[in-house]
Write a protein that holds these residues in place. Structure first.
Motif, PDB file in Angstrom:
ATOM      1  N   ALA A  49      -0.429   2.499 -11.780  1.00  0.00           N
ATOM      2  CA  ALA A  49      -0.298   1.682 -10.290  1.00  0.00           C
ATOM      3  C   ALA A  49      -1.368   0.796  -9.690  1.00  0.00           C
ATOM      4  O   ALA A  49      -1.205  -0.198  -9.207  1.00  0.00           O
ATOM      5  CB  ALA A  49       0.348   2.816  -9.105  1.00  0.00           C
ATOM      6  N   ARG A  53      -1.357  -3.138  -9.265  1.00  0.00           N
ATOM      7  CA  ARG A  53      -1.584  -3.896  -8.025  1.00  0.00           C
ATOM      8  C   ARG A  53      -2.600  -4.819  -8.202  1.00  0.00           C
ATOM      9  O   ARG A  53      -2.615  -5.960  -7.543  1.00  0.00           O
ATOM     10  CB  ARG A  53      -1.856  -3.062  -7.110  1.00  0.00           C
ATOM     11  N   VAL A  71       0.918  -8.122  -2.757  1.00  0.00           N
ATOM     12  CA  VAL A  71       0.607  -6.802  -2.829  1.00  0.00           C
ATOM     13  C   VAL A  71       1.470  -5.774  -1.868  1.00  0.00           C
ATOM     14  O   VAL A  71       2.019  -4.887  -2.353  1.00  0.00           O
ATOM     15  CB  VAL A  71      -0.633  -6.449  -3.081  1.00  0.00           C
ATOM     16  N   HIS A  72       1.519  -6.299  -0.655  1.00  0.00           N
ATOM     17  CA  HIS A  72       2.214  -5.447   0.279  1.00  0.00           C
ATOM     18  C   HIS A  72       3.699  -5.485  -0.120  1.00  0.00           C
ATOM     19  O   HIS A  72       4.427  -4.345   0.116  1.00  0.00           O
ATOM     20  CB  HIS A  72       1.997  -6.202   1.776  1.00  0.00           C
ATOM     21  N   TYR A  74       4.882  -6.004  -2.989  1.00  0.00           N
ATOM     22  CA  TYR A  74       4.961  -4.866  -4.237  1.00  0.00           C
ATOM     23  C   TYR A  74       5.165  -3.367  -3.842  1.00  0.00           C
ATOM     24  O   TYR A  74       5.800  -2.617  -4.484  1.00  0.00           O
ATOM     25  CB  TYR A  74       3.926  -5.292  -5.173  1.00  0.00           C
ATOM     26  N   ASP A  75       4.082  -3.205  -3.070  1.00  0.00           N
ATOM     27  CA  ASP A  75       4.211  -1.755  -2.525  1.00  0.00           C
ATOM     28  C   ASP A  75       5.486  -1.196  -1.861  1.00  0.00           C
ATOM     29  O   ASP A  75       6.034  -0.152  -2.081  1.00  0.00           O
ATOM     30  CB  ASP A  75       3.058  -1.473  -1.602  1.00  0.00           C
ATOM     31  N   GLN A  76       6.172  -2.177  -1.045  1.00  0.00           N
ATOM     32  CA  GLN A  76       7.273  -2.064  -0.519  1.00  0.00           C
ATOM     33  C   GLN A  76       8.524  -1.487  -1.580  1.00  0.00           C
ATOM     34  O   GLN A  76       9.269  -0.833  -1.292  1.00  0.00           O
ATOM     35  CB  GLN A  76       7.775  -2.906   0.812  1.00  0.00           C
ATOM     36  N   HIS A  78       7.835  -0.548  -4.513  1.00  0.00           N
ATOM     37  CA  HIS A  78       7.930   0.524  -5.374  1.00  0.00           C
ATOM     38  C   HIS A  78       6.964   1.604  -5.000  1.00  0.00           C
ATOM     39  O   HIS A  78       6.049   2.582  -5.446  1.00  0.00           O
ATOM     40  CB  HIS A  78       6.512  -0.142  -6.709  1.00  0.00           C
ATOM     41  N   GLY A  80       5.582   2.427  -1.761  1.00  0.00           N
ATOM     42  CA  GLY A  80       4.548   2.247  -1.047  1.00  0.00           C
ATOM     43  C   GLY A  80       3.110   2.251  -1.744  1.00  0.00           C
ATOM     44  O   GLY A  80       3.078   2.399  -2.917  1.00  0.00           O
ATOM     45  N   ALA A  81       2.269   2.144  -0.743  1.00  0.00           N
ATOM     46  CA  ALA A  81       0.808   2.102  -1.562  1.00  0.00           C
ATOM     47  C   ALA A  81       0.115   3.354  -1.824  1.00  0.00           C
ATOM     48  O   ALA A  81       0.781   4.433  -1.622  1.00  0.00           O
ATOM     49  CB  ALA A  81      -0.330   1.485  -0.188  1.00  0.00           C
ATOM     50  N   PRO A  82      -0.692   3.268  -2.986  1.00  0.00           N
ATOM     51  CA  PRO A  82      -0.891   4.738  -3.534  1.00  0.00           C
ATOM     52  C   PRO A  82      -1.899   5.429  -2.342  1.00  0.00           C
ATOM     53  O   PRO A  82      -2.620   4.880  -1.688  1.00  0.00           O
ATOM     54  CB  PRO A  82      -1.795   4.432  -4.687  1.00  0.00           C
ATOM     55  N   GLN A  83      -1.879   6.727  -2.555  1.00  0.00           N
ATOM     56  CA  GLN A  83      -2.729   7.415  -1.556  1.00  0.00           C
ATOM     57  C   GLN A  83      -4.248   7.261  -1.581  1.00  0.00           C
ATOM     58  O   GLN A  83      -4.581   7.577  -2.812  1.00  0.00           O
ATOM     59  CB  GLN A  83      -2.046   9.089  -1.731  1.00  0.00           C
TER      60      GLN A  83
END
Length: 253
Positions: A49, A53, A71-72, A74-76, A78, A80-83
């Motif tokens: 991931a 990104r 990218v935002h 893409y996070d939505q 897939h 969410g953003a990585p922790q």
């Protein structure tokens, strides 16, 4: 209705910019095979991931899309953003810090210096024969405020008033989303007015002087009004459209 996928958005933007996959690969240094997979929304060959990104950001910038907004999105799509990585895994709390040992003062050296000062002072009094009085020169404190002759009027130069932007130069853009779609707007100086996904059924309005540049990732998903008039013939479903709009022209008498 489902919103447009990242792969379809990147492919449409690349085709709209007139770029081939080979040209995008040369600009981003990403292999052509990976770009083909990403345009089909297949990210397994990206290496995870984190790298996926980064590839999305680089390709979006190369084809003219807003990198952060893409990218935002893409996070939505897939999960969410990585922790973020916890700080405890980077820094060790039990690390020992060696402090230098504090030593006491050297009284022998201090006593020797004090004795030397007494001897020198006594010799100066014997040889000089001067009194104990020490004369100090007259020192006048400088005034912090400048001296101004009395009854002198103080005048200040008038400050120029800022020029207001004439209302006739304002461009008003209103977009209504029939289904969720990516929208990007910039003013005449390149400053971002909005970049992101406009949700289905939502209507938003933006105003800027001189010119507004509009990028629509799916022209058939929105209705566009400029200066109160609807813009017709933007494009069909899935069409990536770039348009620029200026202020309303004055009506001839």
């Amino acid at each position: 209705m489902q919103e447009q996928s990242i792969g379809a958005m990147l492919a449409a933007a690349r085709q709209s910019a007139g770029l081939t996959v080979a040209q995008v690969a040369a600009a981003t240094r990403i292999r052509e095979a990976i770009i083909h997979c990403m345009e089909r929304d297949e990210y397994g060959d990206c290496g995870g991931a984190f790298y996926a990104r980064g590839h999305v950001r680089a390709i979006a910038k190369a084809v003219g899309l807003d990198p952060e907004a893409t990218v935002h999105l893409y996070d939505q799509q897939h999960g969410g953003a990585p922790q973020p990585m916890p700080a405890s895994s980077v820094f060790q709390a039990d690390r020992k810090i060696n402090l230098p040992e504090r030593r006491g003062p050297n009284w022998t050296m201090a006593l020797g210096v004090a004795l030397a000062i007494v001897v020198v002072f006594g010799m100066m009094r014997v040889l000089g024969g001067g009194g104990d009085q020490v004369r100090t020169g007259d020192v006048r404190a400088a005034s912090a405020r400048p001296s101004v002759p009395p009854n002198t009027p103080i005048t200040e130069a008038p400050k120029p008033s800022p020029s207001a932007v004439a209302a006739k130069n304002i461009v008003t853009v209103r977009i209504k989303a029939k289904r969720s779609s990516y929208v990007n707007l910039h003013d005449a100086k390149g400053r971002k007015l909005f970049a992101g996904t406009l949700k289905a059924g939502k209507t938003s309005t933006w105003r800027a002087p001189d010119k507004v540049n509009v990028l629509l990732a799916d022209a058939g998903a929105v209705t566009l009004h400029v200066n109160g008039k609807r813009v017709k013939g933007l494009g069909g479903r899935g069409d990536v459209v770039r348009r620029s709009f200026g202020p309303q022209k004055p009506q001839s008498r």
